[in-house]
Design a protein around this motif. Structure first.
Motif, PDB file in Angstrom:
ATOM      1  N   GLN A 240     -10.175   5.395   0.550  1.00  0.00           N
ATOM      2  CA  GLN A 240      -9.372   4.648   1.517  1.00  0.00           C
ATOM      3  C   GLN A 240     -10.189   3.639   2.321  1.00  0.00           C
ATOM      4  O   GLN A 240      -9.695   2.569   2.690  1.00  0.00           O
ATOM      5  CB  GLN A 240      -8.678   5.610   2.468  1.00  0.00           C
TER       6      GLN A 240
ATOM      7  N   GLY B  47      -6.178   4.376  -6.142  1.00  0.00           N
ATOM      8  CA  GLY B  47      -7.199   3.370  -5.849  1.00  0.00           C
ATOM      9  C   GLY B  47      -8.395   3.372  -6.759  1.00  0.00           C
ATOM     10  O   GLY B  47      -9.488   2.966  -6.350  1.00  0.00           O
TER      11      GLY B  47
ATOM     12  N   ALA C 207       0.831  -1.208   0.000  1.00  0.00           N
ATOM     13  CA  ALA C 207       0.000   0.000   0.000  1.00  0.00           C
ATOM     14  C   ALA C 207       0.865   1.257   0.000  1.00  0.00           C
ATOM     15  O   ALA C 207       0.565   2.232  -0.697  1.00  0.00           O
ATOM     16  CB  ALA C 207      -0.919  -0.010   1.224  1.00  0.00           C
TER      17      ALA C 207
ATOM     18  N   TRP D 173     -10.620   0.394   0.169  1.00  0.00           N
ATOM     19  CA  TRP D 173      -9.362  -0.332   0.051  1.00  0.00           C
ATOM     20  C   TRP D 173      -8.902  -0.891   1.390  1.00  0.00           C
ATOM     21  O   TRP D 173      -8.364  -1.997   1.470  1.00  0.00           O
ATOM     22  CB  TRP D 173      -8.275   0.557  -0.554  1.00  0.00           C
TER      23      TRP D 173
ATOM     24  N   THR E 189       0.939   4.013  -2.996  1.00  0.00           N
ATOM     25  CA  THR E 189       0.577   5.392  -2.659  1.00  0.00           C
ATOM     26  C   THR E 189       1.691   6.356  -3.050  1.00  0.00           C
ATOM     27  O   THR E 189       1.444   7.430  -3.619  1.00  0.00           O
ATOM     28  CB  THR E 189       0.283   5.514  -1.158  1.00  0.00           C
TER      29      THR E 189
END
Length: 273
Positions: free
Chosen positions: A185, A180, A170, A188, A174
């Motif tokens: 958020q 995503g 992740a 995910w 990012t």
């Protein structure tokens, strides 16, 4: 007195494990910032900090590394005293050495700001630990010390690296600008927590209910939940998903352990941790 090349080969294998364990501990010392470097959570622009992604565990989660490192050192010492015909440990040598070296390599890659390189390294580490787990699950430990030092240590190691791999992936995505697909958020975070829980369930079934992987994975997910309920990156859905994942892992682990006990009957050899 050494009598043949096979004896020398065994000695060098044991030395390789010991040297690799020292390398991993030195890497951990550097990664902690104790040697004057940047603590791992602050390195690479804070990409691995507790507030970097929705699946990042809160800071105290990383204290489990201390337990893992103590166990690895104990394993490195103990393997010098195993017998020459200990096939279980002979098969474990290669994955053990590789895991220790990959551990140090992961820390250094983050410390030097090569976050992109940390991903293939930690994925390789996870694969190697899965191989070590496969080796250990085929046979029972020879005694209580073996169950704790070897099976317990590598079980904790595997369970924690499952969570660390998710958090690292992740963080890398990012940092690379991945957003995503617009899902947000919360979505995910829930998905990744669910996947981590599924991995824990599969490990429980595959390993016959071994406790150590479940404990470490649950520990990591608990601190993911804690981090999402407080701090700069709150995500209640992720926290709830993490707690549900923990419950699933615990229930399936205990059920698998009970089933394995009934299937195996009474045996004088201790069960693996």
């Amino acid at each position: 007195m050494l009598t043949n090349g096979a004896d020398m080969k065994r000695i060098w294998k044991r030395i390789a494990v010991a040297v690799s364990a020292v390398a991993a501990v030195v890497g951990a010392f550097v990664g902690s910032g104790a040697a004057g470097g940047t603590p791992i959570q602050d390195a690479a622009g804070g990409a691995l900090s507790a507030s970097s992604t929705a699946i990042a565990p809160d800071g105290p989660a990383f204290s489990i590394w201390s337990v893992v490192y103590v166990g690895l050192i104990a394993y490195a010492v103990r393997q010098f005293f195993r017998t020459a015909d200990d096939e279980r440990h002979e098969r474990l040598v290669v994955p053990a050495v590789l895991s220790l070296l990959l551990n140090a390599a992961w820390i250094l890659s983050v410390q030097f700001g090569f976050l992109w390189a940390s991903e293939p390294i930690i994925v390789a580490l996870l694969a190697v630990l899965a191989r070590a787990f496969a080796v250990l699950r085929r046979t029972r430990p020879s005694g209580a010390v073996e169950a704790i030092v070897t099976d317990g240590t590598f079980g904790l190691y595997l369970g924690w690296v499952c969570v660390a791999t998710a958090a690292n992936t992740a963080a890398v995505l990012t940092a690379a600008g991945f957003r995503g697909f617009g899902l947000g958020q919360d979505v995910w975070g829930v998905l990744v927590a669910a996947v981590a829980g599924l991995v824990g369930v599969l490990l429980a079934v595959w390993g016959g209910g071994r406790l150590a992987p479940a404990v470490a994975l649950s520990w990591g997910l608990a601190w993911v939940a804690a981090g999402r309920l407080d701090g700069p990156l709150v995500s209640v859905p992720t926290a709830v998903a993490a707690v549900i994942a923990i419950a699933a892992v615990v229930v399936v682990t205990l059920a698998a352990r009970t089933r394995a006990g009934w299937a195996g009957g009474r045996r004088p050899v201790p069960r693996a941790a």
